[in-house]
Design a protein around this motif. Structure first.
Motif, PDB file in Angstrom:
ATOM      1  N   ARG A 111       0.835  -1.210   0.000  1.00 45.71           N
ATOM      2  CA  ARG A 111       0.000   0.000   0.000  1.00 45.71           C
ATOM      3  C   ARG A 111       0.870   1.260   0.000  1.00 45.71           C
ATOM      4  N   VAL A 112       1.843   1.302   0.879  1.00 47.83           N
ATOM      5  CA  VAL A 112       2.687   2.490   0.982  1.00 47.83           C
ATOM      6  C   VAL A 112       3.575   2.631  -0.249  1.00 47.83           C
ATOM      7  N   MET A 113       4.150   1.541  -0.719  1.00 43.97           N
ATOM      8  CA  MET A 113       5.006   1.607  -1.904  1.00 43.97           C
ATOM      9  C   MET A 113       4.212   2.027  -3.145  1.00 43.97           C
ATOM     10  N   GLU A 114       3.007   1.482  -3.295  1.00 42.38           N
ATOM     11  CA  GLU A 114       2.195   1.819  -4.470  1.00 42.38           C
ATOM     12  C   GLU A 114       1.843   3.303  -4.497  1.00 42.38           C
ATOM     13  N   HIS A 115       1.460   3.845  -3.347  1.00 43.29           N
ATOM     14  CA  HIS A 115       1.075   5.254  -3.310  1.00 43.29           C
ATOM     15  C   HIS A 115       2.271   6.194  -3.394  1.00 43.29           C
ATOM     16  N   ASN A 116       3.366   5.854  -2.726  1.00 48.17           N
ATOM     17  CA  ASN A 116       4.471   6.792  -2.601  1.00 48.17           C
ATOM     18  C   ASN A 116       5.510   6.700  -3.706  1.00 48.17           C
ATOM     19  N   VAL A 117       5.602   5.540  -4.350  1.00 44.02           N
ATOM     20  CA  VAL A 117       6.624   5.363  -5.398  1.00 44.02           C
ATOM     21  C   VAL A 117       5.989   5.042  -6.750  1.00 44.02           C
ATOM     22  N   THR A 118       5.121   4.038  -6.783  1.00 44.55           N
ATOM     23  CA  THR A 118       4.572   3.588  -8.060  1.00 44.55           C
ATOM     24  C   THR A 118       3.760   4.688  -8.745  1.00 44.55           C
ATOM     25  N   THR A 119       3.015   5.477  -7.965  1.00 43.88           N
ATOM     26  CA  THR A 119       2.247   6.556  -8.591  1.00 43.88           C
ATOM     27  C   THR A 119       3.151   7.542  -9.316  1.00 43.88           C
ATOM     28  N   ALA A 120       4.297   7.864  -8.718  1.00 40.02           N
ATOM     29  CA  ALA A 120       5.230   8.800  -9.365  1.00 40.02           C
ATOM     30  C   ALA A 120       5.747   8.219 -10.679  1.00 40.02           C
ATOM     31  N   TYR A 121       6.072   6.927 -10.670  1.00 36.47           N
ATOM     32  CA  TYR A 121       6.493   6.266 -11.909  1.00 36.47           C
ATOM     33  C   TYR A 121       5.388   6.285 -12.960  1.00 36.47           C
ATOM     34  N   ALA A 142      10.124  13.160   1.604  1.00 36.00           N
ATOM     35  CA  ALA A 142      10.085  13.452   3.038  1.00 36.00           C
ATOM     36  C   ALA A 142      11.500  13.406   3.582  1.00 36.00           C
ATOM     37  N   SER A 143      11.805  14.302   4.511  1.00 33.94           N
ATOM     38  CA  SER A 143      13.153  14.349   5.060  1.00 33.94           C
ATOM     39  C   SER A 143      13.487  13.106   5.881  1.00 33.94           C
ATOM     40  N   VAL A 144      12.449  12.372   6.325  1.00 34.13           N
ATOM     41  CA  VAL A 144      12.689  11.147   7.077  1.00 34.13           C
ATOM     42  C   VAL A 144      13.473  10.131   6.250  1.00 34.13           C
ATOM     43  N   ALA A 145      13.434  10.251   4.933  1.00 33.24           N
ATOM     44  CA  ALA A 145      14.188   9.343   4.071  1.00 33.24           C
ATOM     45  C   ALA A 145      15.682   9.432   4.342  1.00 33.24           C
ATOM     46  N   LEU A 146      16.135  10.563   4.845  1.00 32.16           N
ATOM     47  CA  LEU A 146      17.556  10.770   5.105  1.00 32.16           C
ATOM     48  C   LEU A 146      17.965  10.362   6.517  1.00 32.16           C
ATOM     49  N   ARG A 147      16.962  10.085   7.390  1.00 37.47           N
ATOM     50  CA  ARG A 147      17.261   9.801   8.794  1.00 37.47           C
ATOM     51  C   ARG A 147      16.687   8.468   9.273  1.00 37.47           C
ATOM     52  N   GLY A 148      15.565   8.040   8.690  1.00 37.58           N
ATOM     53  CA  GLY A 148      14.865   6.862   9.184  1.00 37.58           C
ATOM     54  C   GLY A 148      13.903   7.237  10.293  1.00 37.58           C
ATOM     55  N   ARG A 149      12.940   6.334  10.557  1.00 40.81           N
ATOM     56  CA  ARG A 149      11.946   6.579  11.590  1.00 40.81           C
ATOM     57  C   ARG A 149      11.491   5.262  12.187  1.00 40.81           C
ATOM     58  N   PRO A 150      11.520   5.127  13.493  1.00 41.54           N
ATOM     59  CA  PRO A 150      11.046   3.877  14.097  1.00 41.54           C
ATOM     60  C   PRO A 150       9.564   3.676  13.829  1.00 41.54           C
ATOM     61  N   GLY A 152       8.359   2.972  11.004  1.00 44.67           N
ATOM     62  CA  GLY A 152       8.034   3.448   9.660  1.00 44.67           C
ATOM     63  C   GLY A 152       9.049   3.005   8.619  1.00 44.67           C
ATOM     64  N   VAL A 153       9.461   1.742   8.703  1.00 43.33           N
ATOM     65  CA  VAL A 153      10.452   1.233   7.753  1.00 43.33           C
ATOM     66  C   VAL A 153       9.941   1.364   6.325  1.00 43.33           C
ATOM     67  N   HIS A 154       8.689   0.963   6.093  1.00 42.40           N
ATOM     68  CA  HIS A 154       8.154   0.995   4.732  1.00 42.40           C
ATOM     69  C   HIS A 154       7.981   2.426   4.242  1.00 42.40           C
ATOM     70  N   TYR A 155       7.553   3.329   5.115  1.00 40.51           N
ATOM     71  CA  TYR A 155       7.409   4.736   4.731  1.00 40.51           C
ATOM     72  C   TYR A 155       8.768   5.340   4.409  1.00 40.51           C
ATOM     73  N   THR A 156       9.756   5.094   5.272  1.00 46.49           N
ATOM     74  CA  THR A 156      11.105   5.601   5.037  1.00 46.49           C
ATOM     75  C   THR A 156      11.670   5.058   3.730  1.00 46.49           C
ATOM     76  N   ALA A 157      11.497   3.758   3.507  1.00 47.48           N
ATOM     77  CA  ALA A 157      12.015   3.134   2.281  1.00 47.48           C
ATOM     78  C   ALA A 157      11.365   3.730   1.044  1.00 47.48           C
ATOM     79  N   SER A 158      10.058   3.996   1.120  1.00 52.25           N
ATOM     80  CA  SER A 158       9.358   4.534  -0.047  1.00 52.25           C
ATOM     81  C   SER A 158       9.855   5.944  -0.387  1.00 52.25           C
ATOM     82  N   LYS A 159      10.093   6.751   0.637  1.00 52.41           N
ATOM     83  CA  LYS A 159      10.562   8.109   0.387  1.00 52.41           C
ATOM     84  C   LYS A 159      12.023   8.121  -0.063  1.00 52.41           C
TER      85      LYS A 159
END
Length: 245
Positions: A111-121, A142-150, A152-159
């Motif tokens: 769900r997170v990958m489809e919305h955050n990455v696949t839509t952009a593609y 999202a700036s969390v992509a540069l730091r990570g978030r507990p 929220g692995v999938h959210y961080t990975a998608s960003k």
């Protein structure tokens, strides 16, 4: 600062709420002609339609599910019909996700990958024929992509994947003079993250150099800069808008 966006043809995905709404209206107020997209009927989408119409008859709001190729193609067709081509594409669709990794199932990951990455593609691929030489693509990450978030692995990975998409795509499209950049906001008020417990929000504010949460208009200003003439030699970059965390 004039970004040279008057009469530019702009597509903004996820444009009915929060950051997307601020971006959409900022372009329209700068004199651009804008198509914005949303997924579900809502009061926010209806209100955006009214506001855009007050600014220009060429503005339009389109409903489409951008997690599917058919939805992306439908949006591209509506954009072609309304604007005739594109000078700016803003990929802003995204969802959040907070699940500890040991409970992260495949459905939530997809769900997170489809919305955050696949839509952009999908949207970028469907819009390639509309983009003029010298156009600008701005992805909203999202700036969390540069730091990570507990939690929220999938959210961080998608960003983080959006950063990679931006870096790779700028190389593929550079021969046409098309620039591709990414804006990486921090915790932003009115977005889903702003529903965090007050003590956590207070802690996040304390981590910023500027002592406040990011506002949607802060992000919109960065997007307009990267879309306009003042950044004409900037491509492949990630512009962090997090108040100095």
């Amino acid at each position: 600062m004039d970004n040279g966006l008057s009469r530019k043809r702009v597509l903004v995905t996820g444009g009915s709420r929060g950051i997307g709404r601020a971006i959409t209206l900022a372009f329209a107020r700068d004199g651009a002609h804008v198509v914005a997209c949303h997924r579900e009927p809502s009061e926010e989408a209806a209100g955006l339609t009214r506001e855009l119409k007050e600014l220009s008859d060429r503005n339009r709001v389109v409903q489409a599910d951008l997690t599917t190729s058919a939805g992306a193609q439908r949006l591209a067709g509506a954009t072609q019909e309304t604007l005739g081509g594109l000078d700016v594409l803003v990929n802003n669709v995204g969802v959040d996700g907070m699940v500890p990794f040991d409970r992260l199932g495949e459905d939530e990951w997809r769900r997170v990958m489809e919305h955050n990455v696949t839509t952009a593609y999908l949207v970028t691929h469907a819009s390639l024929g509309l983009l003029t030489d010298g156009a600008s693509i701005v992805n909203v990450g999202a700036s969390v992509a540069l730091r990570g978030r507990p939690g929220g692995v999938h959210y961080t990975a998608s960003k983080a994947a959006l950063i990679g998409l931006t870096r790779g795509l700028c190389k593929d499209l550079g021969s046409r003079g098309i620039r591709v950049n990414l804006v990486a906001p921090g915790l932003t008020e009115t977005e889903p993250d702003a529903g965090l417990p007050p003590q956590l929000v207070e802690r996040m504010v304390g981590m910023t150099a500027l002592g406040r949460l990011c506002q949607p208009d802060d992000v919109a200003g960065a997007v307009l800069f990267l879309a306009g003439e003042n950044s004409r030699y900037v491509t492949g970059t990630t512009l962090t808008v997090d108040g100095g965390v």
